[in-house]
Design a protein around this motif. Structure first.
Motif, PDB file in Angstrom:
ATOM      1  N   TRP A   5      -5.601  22.580   7.332  1.00 22.33           N
ATOM      2  CA  TRP A   5      -5.705  23.622   8.351  1.00 22.33           C
ATOM      3  C   TRP A   5      -4.697  24.745   8.146  1.00 22.33           C
ATOM      4  O   TRP A   5      -4.956  25.903   8.472  1.00 22.33           O
ATOM      5  CB  TRP A   5      -5.510  23.012   9.739  1.00 22.33           C
ATOM      6  CG  TRP A   5      -6.689  22.200  10.205  1.00 22.33           C
ATOM      7  CD1 TRP A   5      -6.731  20.853  10.430  1.00 22.33           C
ATOM      8  CD2 TRP A   5      -8.001  22.687  10.514  1.00 22.33           C
ATOM      9  NE1 TRP A   5      -7.977  20.470  10.854  1.00 22.33           N
ATOM     10  CE2 TRP A   5      -8.789  21.579  10.916  1.00 22.33           C
ATOM     11  CE3 TRP A   5      -8.596  23.943  10.484  1.00 22.33           C
ATOM     12  CZ2 TRP A   5     -10.118  21.688  11.291  1.00 22.33           C
ATOM     13  CZ3 TRP A   5      -9.930  24.070  10.853  1.00 22.33           C
ATOM     14  CH2 TRP A   5     -10.673  22.952  11.254  1.00 22.33           C
ATOM     15  N   GLY A   6      -3.512  24.443   7.598  1.00 26.56           N
ATOM     16  CA  GLY A   6      -2.503  25.478   7.409  1.00 26.56           C
ATOM     17  C   GLY A   6      -2.930  26.549   6.423  1.00 26.56           C
ATOM     18  O   GLY A   6      -2.599  27.716   6.583  1.00 26.56           O
ATOM     19  N   ALA A   7      -3.637  26.140   5.382  1.00 21.97           N
ATOM     20  CA  ALA A   7      -4.207  27.076   4.404  1.00 21.97           C
ATOM     21  C   ALA A   7      -5.601  26.545   4.094  1.00 21.97           C
ATOM     22  O   ALA A   7      -5.842  25.941   3.055  1.00 21.97           O
ATOM     23  CB  ALA A   7      -3.351  27.153   3.152  1.00 21.97           C
ATOM     24  N   SER A  65     -13.636  22.442  14.668  1.00 19.38           N
ATOM     25  CA  SER A  65     -12.588  23.270  15.239  1.00 19.38           C
ATOM     26  C   SER A  65     -11.258  22.539  15.153  1.00 19.38           C
ATOM     27  O   SER A  65     -11.184  21.332  15.435  1.00 19.38           O
ATOM     28  CB  SER A  65     -12.915  23.605  16.698  1.00 19.38           C
ATOM     29  OG  SER A  65     -11.772  24.037  17.394  1.00 19.38           O
ATOM     30  N   GLU A  66     -10.210  23.260  14.789  1.00 20.11           N
ATOM     31  CA  GLU A  66      -8.891  22.634  14.704  1.00 20.11           C
ATOM     32  C   GLU A  66      -8.425  22.149  16.073  1.00 20.11           C
ATOM     33  O   GLU A  66      -7.760  21.119  16.168  1.00 20.11           O
ATOM     34  CB  GLU A  66      -7.881  23.630  14.128  1.00 20.11           C
ATOM     35  CG  GLU A  66      -6.497  23.043  13.921  1.00 20.11           C
ATOM     36  CD  GLU A  66      -5.531  24.026  13.319  1.00 20.11           C
ATOM     37  OE1 GLU A  66      -4.424  23.591  12.908  1.00 20.11           O
ATOM     38  OE2 GLU A  66      -5.844  25.226  13.257  1.00 20.11           O
ATOM     39  N   THR A  67      -8.786  22.854  17.141  1.00 20.50           N
ATOM     40  CA  THR A  67      -8.318  22.496  18.484  1.00 20.50           C
ATOM     41  C   THR A  67      -9.291  21.586  19.233  1.00 20.50           C
ATOM     42  O   THR A  67      -8.869  20.715  19.995  1.00 20.50           O
ATOM     43  CB  THR A  67      -8.078  23.761  19.319  1.00 20.50           C
ATOM     44  OG1 THR A  67      -9.285  24.532  19.370  1.00 20.50           O
ATOM     45  CG2 THR A  67      -6.972  24.606  18.713  1.00 20.50           C
ATOM     46  N   GLN A  68     -10.598  21.743  19.028  1.00 23.98           N
ATOM     47  CA  GLN A  68     -11.584  20.963  19.778  1.00 23.98           C
ATOM     48  C   GLN A  68     -12.110  19.764  19.020  1.00 23.98           C
ATOM     49  O   GLN A  68     -12.672  18.853  19.619  1.00 23.98           O
ATOM     50  CB  GLN A  68     -12.778  21.849  20.163  1.00 23.98           C
ATOM     51  CG  GLN A  68     -12.478  22.947  21.152  1.00 23.98           C
ATOM     52  CD  GLN A  68     -13.682  23.853  21.327  1.00 23.98           C
ATOM     53  OE1 GLN A  68     -13.976  24.675  20.467  1.00 23.98           O
ATOM     54  NE2 GLN A  68     -14.385  23.687  22.441  1.00 23.98           N
ATOM     55  N   GLY A  69     -11.989  19.759  17.724  1.00 26.83           N
ATOM     56  CA  GLY A  69     -12.618  18.728  16.917  1.00 26.83           C
ATOM     57  C   GLY A  69     -14.030  19.130  16.536  1.00 26.83           C
ATOM     58  O   GLY A  69     -14.372  20.315  16.483  1.00 26.83           O
ATOM     59  N   GLN A 112      -9.233  27.742  15.381  1.00 24.25           N
ATOM     60  CA  GLN A 112      -9.646  27.946  13.990  1.00 24.25           C
ATOM     61  C   GLN A 112     -10.839  27.052  13.674  1.00 24.25           C
ATOM     62  O   GLN A 112     -10.852  25.866  14.000  1.00 24.25           O
ATOM     63  CB  GLN A 112      -8.483  27.628  13.032  1.00 24.25           C
ATOM     64  CG  GLN A 112      -8.886  27.808  11.577  1.00 24.25           C
ATOM     65  CD  GLN A 112      -7.761  27.593  10.598  1.00 24.25           C
ATOM     66  OE1 GLN A 112      -7.854  28.003   9.442  1.00 24.25           O
ATOM     67  NE2 GLN A 112      -6.675  26.964  11.032  1.00 24.25           N
ATOM     68  N   VAL A 113     -11.826  27.616  13.007  1.00 21.04           N
ATOM     69  CA  VAL A 113     -13.034  26.882  12.641  1.00 21.04           C
ATOM     70  C   VAL A 113     -13.117  26.773  11.124  1.00 21.04           C
ATOM     71  O   VAL A 113     -12.937  27.760  10.399  1.00 21.04           O
ATOM     72  CB  VAL A 113     -14.291  27.571  13.194  1.00 21.04           C
ATOM     73  CG1 VAL A 113     -15.564  26.962  12.604  1.00 21.04           C
ATOM     74  CG2 VAL A 113     -14.313  27.452  14.712  1.00 21.04           C
ATOM     75  N   GLY A 114     -13.361  25.544  10.660  1.00 18.34           N
ATOM     76  CA  GLY A 114     -13.509  25.303   9.229  1.00 18.34           C
ATOM     77  C   GLY A 114     -14.948  25.048   8.851  1.00 18.34           C
ATOM     78  O   GLY A 114     -15.790  25.938   8.916  1.00 18.34           O
ATOM     79  N   GLY A 115     -15.258  23.792   8.484  1.00 11.35           N
ATOM     80  CA  GLY A 115     -16.596  23.459   8.019  1.00 11.35           C
ATOM     81  C   GLY A 115     -17.649  23.564   9.104  1.00 11.35           C
ATOM     82  O   GLY A 115     -17.386  23.359  10.287  1.00 11.35           O
ATOM     83  N   MET A 116     -18.888  23.878   8.679  1.00 11.30           N
ATOM     84  CA  MET A 116     -20.047  23.903   9.569  1.00 11.30           C
ATOM     85  C   MET A 116     -21.249  23.384   8.790  1.00 11.30           C
ATOM     86  O   MET A 116     -21.348  23.599   7.578  1.00 11.30           O
ATOM     87  CB  MET A 116     -20.326  25.329  10.065  1.00 11.30           C
ATOM     88  CG  MET A 116     -19.199  25.957  10.869  1.00 11.30           C
ATOM     89  SD  MET A 116     -19.648  27.594  11.547  1.00 11.30           S
ATOM     90  CE  MET A 116     -19.649  28.585  10.048  1.00 11.30           C
ATOM     91  N   VAL A 117     -22.172  22.717   9.496  1.00  8.93           N
ATOM     92  CA  VAL A 117     -23.355  22.203   8.827  1.00  8.93           C
ATOM     93  C   VAL A 117     -24.542  22.237   9.781  1.00  8.93           C
ATOM     94  O   VAL A 117     -24.411  21.943  10.968  1.00  8.93           O
ATOM     95  CB  VAL A 117     -23.125  20.763   8.307  1.00  8.93           C
ATOM     96  CG1 VAL A 117     -22.878  19.776   9.438  1.00  8.93           C
ATOM     97  CG2 VAL A 117     -24.290  20.285   7.435  1.00  8.93           C
ATOM     98  N   THR A 175     -14.195  31.424  11.699  1.00  6.76           N
ATOM     99  CA  THR A 175     -12.974  32.202  11.503  1.00  6.76           C
ATOM    100  C   THR A 175     -11.771  31.488  12.106  1.00  6.76           C
ATOM    101  O   THR A 175     -11.901  30.422  12.721  1.00  6.76           O
ATOM    102  CB  THR A 175     -13.094  33.602  12.147  1.00  6.76           C
ATOM    103  OG1 THR A 175     -12.935  33.481  13.569  1.00  6.76           O
ATOM    104  CG2 THR A 175     -14.429  34.245  11.836  1.00  6.76           C
ATOM    105  N   ALA A 176     -10.614  32.117  11.986  1.00  5.47           N
ATOM    106  CA  ALA A 176      -9.401  31.590  12.620  1.00  5.47           C
ATOM    107  C   ALA A 176      -9.437  31.766  14.125  1.00  5.47           C
ATOM    108  O   ALA A 176      -8.565  31.247  14.834  1.00  5.47           O
ATOM    109  CB  ALA A 176      -8.172  32.293  12.040  1.00  5.47           C
ATOM    110  N   ASP A 177     -10.438  32.460  14.634  1.00 11.71           N
ATOM    111  CA  ASP A 177     -10.589  32.674  16.073  1.00 11.71           C
ATOM    112  C   ASP A 177     -12.037  32.420  16.475  1.00 11.71           C
ATOM    113  O   ASP A 177     -12.736  33.301  16.974  1.00 11.71           O
ATOM    114  CB  ASP A 177     -10.181  34.105  16.440  1.00 11.71           C
ATOM    115  CG  ASP A 177     -10.269  34.368  17.946  1.00 11.71           C
ATOM    116  OD1 ASP A 177     -10.058  33.415  18.728  1.00 11.71           O
ATOM    117  OD2 ASP A 177     -10.557  35.514  18.325  1.00 11.71           O
ATOM    118  N   GLY A 178     -12.507  31.205  16.224  1.00 15.28           N
ATOM    119  CA  GLY A 178     -13.832  30.811  16.667  1.00 15.28           C
ATOM    120  C   GLY A 178     -14.958  31.179  15.721  1.00 15.28           C
ATOM    121  O   GLY A 178     -14.740  31.458  14.535  1.00 15.28           O
TER     122      GLY A 178
END
Length: 442
Positions: free
Chosen positions: A326-328, A261-265, A246-251, A222-225
């Motif tokens: 990341w913005g959208a 993560s957008e902030t952690q990598g 914000q979290v995007g892809g996961m595998v 989600t946008a919050d972890g």
């Protein structure tokens, strides 16, 4: 018997029963035996593949028939005594339909073989964002070999229900389809029928992605972890403490779940207790895996190759920037073959959209990135995560819209390219404000 079989290219068994003259050895006293002939079975080669809900009328053409009676059996169970039979597919499976005709003093039998697939088994899905503020997300379906796209298949198969707004991600895990929308419901459906089997009406934050961990646990980015979810009850757990932003892809990769993560990598989690094992560094696009087990991600002019066993990482220089969004957020145009160590990369603009070129990186050969593998036509632009490898038939699926603004976005094209040669196999144009998020394969 053999001459009849060769002439009509049908396989049937004739059993002849003499009902007169059995007490005499004289040929003059024997009854005449008239063998009924199945001239044509009414179904080419007696075989077919159909889908749940479809029907086939079986009506054999006959000759040499006198006062016949009929019998139809499906997988050994009697279903009809009419001269024709309509088979309606209610469930997936393989069916043997026996047709028997008794005429005078002889019997002829023919066997049909029909394979029934799920309505959405022989093809792939197109997950759509929907038109923000006007229409929620939904799913389209392309059936292999056809020249059209079936639209709104979720809504059509679930009257009165809908997905959330901006449906940007779908995943099939252990024969269940998980659909993630940025706002609104997280939905689970049967990928064979598209019937909804469960939902979470509202998540704690805008949602981006899903990853299955095991038969009982999944993760929602989600946008919050990251939030764990019980896949049996759909009960949502407490946000994971080790992942922020914000979290995007996961595998899922060997003993780890790698999360972006957008902030952690890139954050590697132990798949046993979901604790942080290692932070691998920043990335914007990913993830995908090649047959050698390597996990791939990208950022700027770098392609990252991650060893799923020990989390060691190598970097490959790409001659063009690979942008994220990341913005959208969307899942990005990075997808790997399942039969060769190759990664397909969609070249986009700085917002992670647009572009007309798809590159194929043959692992270990940097020269493979010197020229695009495929290029969609001028006046078109790729949209969302519109580059995906189809493992079912070794093709690359690309989705696009007409370049420009406004009504141009309702002009969609689906392209199917050979993943080995890059040759175009099929293009299908269809209309509607779908805003295609990603192709998804069952």
């Amino acid at each position: 018997m053999r001459s009849i079989s060769r002439k009509f290219q049908v396989s049937f068994i004739v059993a002849v029963f003499a009902i007169a003259g059995l007490a005499s050895c004289s040929k003059d006293n024997e009854a005449e035996v008239i063998v009924p002939q199945i001239v044509a079975p009414g179904l080419k080669d007696g075989k077919d593949t159909i889908y749940i809900g479809d029907s086939r009328v079986l009506s054999p053409q006959l000759a040499e028939v006198k006062n016949p009676t009929f019998l139809w059996l499906v997988n050994g169970v009697q279903v009809s005594t009419d001269s024709t039979y309509t088979f309606t597919a209610a469930e997936r499976g393989d069916y043997t339909i026996s047709y028997k005709i008794i005429s005078g003093n002889a019997l002829a039998t023919y066997y049909y073989r029909i394979k029934v697939l799920g309505k959405f088994e022989n093809g792939f899905f197109l997950v759509n964002e929907g038109q923000y503020g006007k229409e929620n997300g939904d799913v389209n379906f392309y059936r292999n070999g056809e020249d059209s796209v079936y639209q709104y298949v979720f809504k059509r198969n679930n009257p009165g229900k809908q997905l959330g707004q901006t449906t940007d991600y779908g995943a099939i895990y252990k024969n269940k389809l998980y659909l993630v929308s940025k706002q609104g419901a997280f939905v689970v459906a049967d990928p064979g029928t598209m019937k909804e089997t469960g939902r979470i009406d509202q998540l704690p934050a805008f949602a981006n992605s899903f990853c299955g961990v095991n038969s009982s646990t999944g993760l929602i980015g989600t946008a919050d972890g990251v939030y764990p979810v019980n896949l049996q009850t759909l009960a949502l757990g407490t946000k994971l403490a080790g992942v922020t932003g914000q979290v995007g892809g996961m595998v899922a990769a060997e003993g780890y779940i790698i999360v972006m993560s957008e902030t952690q990598g890139m954050v590697a989690l132990n798949n046993t207790d979901l604790s942080v094992a290692k932070i691998l560094g920043p990335a914007d696009v990913g993830f995908t895996r090649t047959p050698d087990g390597t996990v791939w991600a990208a950022r700027n002019n770098m392609l990252f190759a991650i060893n799923a066993n020990n989390l060691k990482m190598d970097t490959v220089t790409v001659p063009f920037p690979v942008y994220g969004a990341w913005g959208a957020w969307n899942a990005g145009m990075l997808s790997a073959s399942t039969i060769e160590n190759a990664v397909f990369i969609g070249k986009t603009n700085a917002w992670g959209a647009g572009g007309r070129e798809v590159y194929k990186y043959a692992v270990g050969n940097p020269n493979s990135l010197n020229a695009p593998f495929v290029t969609i036509p001028a006046g078109r632009e790729m949209y969302g995560a519109g580059v995906r490898y189809n493992p079912g038939n070794n093709t690359i699926v690309v989705t696009d819209v007409k370049s420009g603004y406004g009504d141009n976005y309702k002009d969609n094209t689906l392209y199917i390219y050979d993943a080995s040669s890059g040759s175009l196999k099929k293009s299908v144009n269809f209309m509607g404000f779908f805003f295609p998020a990603m192709p998804l394969f069952n």
